[in-house]
Enzyme design. Structure first.
Site, mmCIF file in Angstrom:
data_model
loop_
_atom_site.group_PDB
_atom_site.id
_atom_site.type_symbol
_atom_site.label_atom_id
_atom_site.label_comp_id
_atom_site.label_asym_id
_atom_site.label_seq_id
_atom_site.Cartn_x
_atom_site.Cartn_y
_atom_site.Cartn_z
ATOM 1 C CG ASP A 376 0.649 -0.936 -7.988
ATOM 2 O OD1 ASP A 376 1.332 -0.099 -7.346
ATOM 3 O OD2 ASP A 376 -0.413 -1.409 -7.549
HETATM 4 C C1 BGC Z 1 -0.411 0.484 -4.626
HETATM 5 C C2 BGC Z 1 -0.695 1.646 -5.550
HETATM 6 C C3 BGC Z 1 0.075 2.851 -5.080
HETATM 7 C C4 BGC Z 1 1.544 2.517 -5.045
HETATM 8 C C5 BGC Z 1 2.410 3.673 -4.620
HETATM 9 C C6 BGC Z 1 1.062 0.253 -4.451
HETATM 10 O O1 BGC Z 1 1.288 -0.679 -3.462
HETATM 11 O O2 BGC Z 1 -1.033 -0.682 -5.135
HETATM 12 O O3 BGC Z 1 -2.068 1.911 -5.586
HETATM 13 O O4 BGC Z 1 -0.175 3.938 -5.923
HETATM 14 O O5 BGC Z 1 1.730 1.441 -4.138
HETATM 15 O O6 BGC Z 1 2.241 3.948 -3.288
#
Ligand code: BGC
Length: 816
Positions: A376
């Site tokens: 993530d």
């Molecule tokens: C989220 C993810 C997301 C990523 C990119 C993160 O803060 O937890 O689910 O895909 O950001 O935007």
């Protein structure tokens, strides 16, 4: 200073010069500055100068290469208005045209044998690339590319880059393909490896994309209990992502909703592992059928937003296996998902993205997942630990997986075999998904909307809206009834989606007031009060035949709700309206459960979730009966704040950073059943404008045969009759109860199916229970076991209404 460190020093200097230079130019200019690979052998004097300022080496040859590069530099300087730089560009042109274009690199410095190829040979023609042979398996094709890749190229694949920040020239034209994707891995043109372009998308293409469709939240789609609808949901998402140029779609979010206050529950499917697995596999297949690789997330135990960058989920192995892993297992085995995203949180003290147990033991060994795990955004915390414990790719940058990873390899802390495994895992799904074989014509600026997708968005909202209460058959509404629409979500501020990375820019919004007015037709009195003034709202409600109060929660990634109370004065608003008009219907635009102290005072309750762009049209279809509601709750609604499975502080949000999963297997309805607690509305519950009878349960065979030659399957058959006067759909839910000595919750969902019926019609529904339905995870043996004993099969239409029972026996135990 030995040759190695001298080499590193020069490379570092080159990288720095490149970075400084690119910082000094106008980044919006429509031209590309692409640097030679920093691994390129350094030169001295004017040639060294060339290395730093040479552009586009991969695309041009001879004098043309130098000239073209200079024109690009020149135009860049001109845009900055820097006249001294103009002179420099002329000098640069002279040097490049006369020397750089034909310069030959000096021999590469010695590299430790273990780190593999470092020099980059000239691009071969694609005819010479054996991995373009589509008749070979994805694994074989991946192996063939890996043989040709330098260490730097492998590392390029293992992390994302930001626009104009790439330090390795892979032939990617940053200007031609602006980085609006939330993650990018540049292509390696020398080997024909395409770029990866990642975009968020749980309910539509995110990251501020325009001209897309906003679907209802995934929790709404899941409430349909219709895997066919979820598959279509995935197809629409996949098609729009692909049309936008995305080839890795970040979704679906499949974690079990453990904590009802979880800020991202709207992104997920609900509280049951089996149910989430079925939904996940259906949606993933839909997404991947349209081109992009799906990225299921967040792995693992990402069940709260509170303190999410530090929180530690303390969970026992059996619970991990039986509750939290199954949606991911189904994504691998049934969905054939290409990639997973590891989560922010820790599981049992170790960050998800460097957790050998969950990444290596569970995902890659036990589940045999052969795709890749990306972090993530910001969830990577180390280099060697992540690389050695199973993280294949860092997103969105190279903090740990760029130079630091190369150094870890050179220092012997990460082996080249480990790097190759990571790279292979990225390449295999890329081959499998055809990314090497088909063009990706989509652009971020493309308009991917269509009337079909708008219609689909409405249909999901209709299929996902749950009728929870309908006293005296108030709904569906009589034509011509005078209606008061009350509440901000009714018109002033429709609540159509949740917040955070899943947020989508809706192309339009039909508010409930607009939808109801349109459906009611001219001449019908439809009034509105935004609810900010309770007395005014009550007056408006009192003057109508019935009142519809729209209330909402504001759920978002990054924050859990403090409690399950409707925020602000919404409870008071409902009470005031209900006091003024007995015919009050509450419509909930929420992403999860809320407390309803007013439940007995109102005639109707409808859970519409976050319904997407077609909000008003969908709710109008439901309340007027154009569509007969058939959705059911995918999570339990509690009666009081204390009566939830995670009511102690130690469970949620945790104490000293530890959230203890002490409820074990008793998540969601399992806890209500195990503790004999009555929920307000149980898991699996939902009403219709017609009525159904489920009868004639037949379970065959009565004894589960296991072992070689046996199917390990049980068939469950029931008849479903529409006993009412309207056409409608019913969901048959089948639960399994284990013998008490197995230590399982009272009963657990193991099969479900939806059937459409005309009034008076009866249809048989046949479902299958597999061996897993009768299995428990034996922690000592580290495997799933079916134990001998009697198992109860229960069928009905909610977790609390299971009138049909049967028993099957398992003659002997079996472990897998
Ligand atoms: C989220 C993810 C997301 C990523 C990119 C993160 O803060 O937890 O689910 O895909 O950001 O935007």
């Amino acid at each position: 200073m030995g040759p190695r460190s001298e080499y590193d020093r020069i490379l570092q200097k080159q990288a720095l010069l490149c970075a400084n230079f690119s910082d000094s130019i106008d980044k919006t200019a429509p031209f590309a500055i692409e640097w030679e690979p920093i691994t390129k052998t350094p030169r001295r004097g004017p040639l060294f100068f060339c290395d730093e300022f040479r552009c586009h080496a991969a695309h041009f040859s001879g004098v043309a290469k130098g000239w073209c590069a200079i024109m690009k530099i020149h135009s860049g300087f001109r845009r900055t208005g820097n006249s001294a730089a103009l002179v420099l560009s002329v000098v640069c042109a002279f040097v490049l045209a006369s020397q750089c274009a034909d310069a030959q690199p000096a021999p590469a410095p010695a590299q430790p044998a273990s780190i593999g190829k470092t020099a980059q040979p000239a691009p071969k023609s694609s005819a010479a690339w054996p991995w373009t042979d589509r008749s070979l398996s994805a694994g074989r094709r991946a192996d063939l590319v890996i043989q040709e890749m330098t260490l730097d190229e492998k590392i390029v694949l293992m992390h994302g880059v930001n626009a104009l920040k790439g330090t390795v020239d892979t032939g990617f034209d940053w200007a031609a393909e602006p980085n609006e994707y939330v993650g990018v891995v540049p292509p390696i043109k020398r080997l024909g490896i395409p770029s990866l372009k990642l975009a968020d998308g749980r309910a539509g293409v995110g990251n501020k994309a325009r001209d897309i469709t906003l679907l209802p939240a995934p929790i709404a789609a899941a409430s349909s209990w219709d895997t066919g609808l979820l598959n279509e949901y995935g197809r629409v998402l996949g098609e729009e992502q692909w049309g936008k140029g995305t080839n890795v779609a970040l979704g679906p979010s499949i974690d079990v909703v453990r904590v009802p206050e979880w800020g991202r529950s709207f992104e997920s499917y609900g509280e049951d592992p089996f149910f989430n697995g079925q939904m996940a596999a259906a949606e993933i297949k839909g997404i991947q059928s349209q081109g992009p690789i799906a990225d299921a997330n967040m792995y693992l135990t990402m069940n709260q937003e509170s303190d999410r960058f530090r929180a530690d989920s303390v969970v026992d192995e059996r619970t991990l296996q039986e509750i939290y892993l199954p949606p991911f297992e189904a994504s691998v085995k049934d969905g054939h998902v290409g990639t997973f995203m590891c989560a922010y949180v820790k599981t049992n003290g170790v960050y998800s993205c460097e957790n050998a147990h969950i990444l290596r033991d569970l995902l890659k060994t036990q589940l045999k997942f052969d795709g890749w795990v990306m972090s993530d955004w910001g969830a990577t915390h180390s280099t060697a630990d992540c690389a050695n414990n199973g993280l294949d790719q860092q997103m969105p940058d190279d903090t740990f997986y760029g130079a630091a990873l190369k150094k870890a390899v050179v220092d012997g802390k990460v082996s080249i075999a480990t790097i190759d495994d990571h790279v292979r895992r990225i390449l295999v799904p890329m081959f499998r998904q055809g990314l090497f074989d088909k063009a990706q014509p989509g652009k971020w600026s493309s308009n991917v909307r269509s009337p079909q997708h708008d219609r689909f968005s409405r249909s999901v909202a209709e299929q996902g809206t749950i009728l929870l209460k309908n006293a005296g058959g108030l709904l569906p509404l009589q034509a011509g009834a005078a209606i008061a629409v009350i509440g901000a979500a009714g018109d002033k501020a429709p609540k159509i989606e949740g917040g955070g990375s899943s947020e989508v820019i809706a192309p339009y919004t039909v508010s409930p007031l607009e939808g109801i007015r349109k459906r009611a037709g001219a001449g019908v009195q439809i009034t509105y009060a935004d609810g900010s003034d309770l007395a005014q709202a009550a007056k408006t409600a009192g003057a109508a035949q019935l009142a519809m109060v729209f209330v909402n929660t504001d759920e978002t990634e990054g924050d859990d709700r403090p409690d399950l109370v409707l925020p602000g004065k919404q409870d008071a608003l409902i009470a005031a309206v209900a006091a003024a008009n007995k015919q009050t219907i509450v419509v909930l635009d929420t992403g999860g459960p809320v407390l309803m102290p007013w439940a007995d005072q109102v005639a109707g309750i409808v859970e519409a979730w976050y319904p997407g762009q077609e909000d008003g049209n969908a709710i109008a279809s439901i309340v007027y009966g154009d569509v007969n509601p058939s959705a059911k709750l995918p999570l339990s609604f509690p009666r009081t704040a204390a009566e939830i499975p995670t009511a102690t502080k130690q469970q949620w949000p945790g104490i000293d950073g530890h959230s203890v999963y002490s409820e074990g297997l008793n998540v969601g309805y399992r806890w209500y059943d195990a503790t004999g607690t009555q929920p307000l509305f149980p898991f699996g519950f939902g009403l219709s404008y017609t009525s159904f009878q489920i009868s004639h349960l037949v379970v065959e065979p009565a004894k589960l045969e296991l072992g070689s030659g046996a199917t390990g399957k049980i068939t469950v058959r029931v008849d479903v009759t529409n006993t009412g006067k309207r056409k409608g759909a019913e969901v048959v839910e089948v639960y399994v109860g284990h013998p008490p000595e197995n230590g399982e919750p009272p009963h657990q969902l193991r099969a479900f199916g939806k059937v459409q019926l005309e009034p008076g019609q009866t249809k048989p529904v046949t479902l299958e229970l597999d061996e897993r339905s009768f299995s428990t995870f034996d922690v000592m043996k580290g495997r799933w076991i079916v134990r001998a004993g009697s198992y109860e099969i229960l069928a009905g239409d909610s977790s609390r209404d299971l009138p049909l029972h049967s028993i099957i026996t398992v003659g002997h135990s079996l472990s897998r």
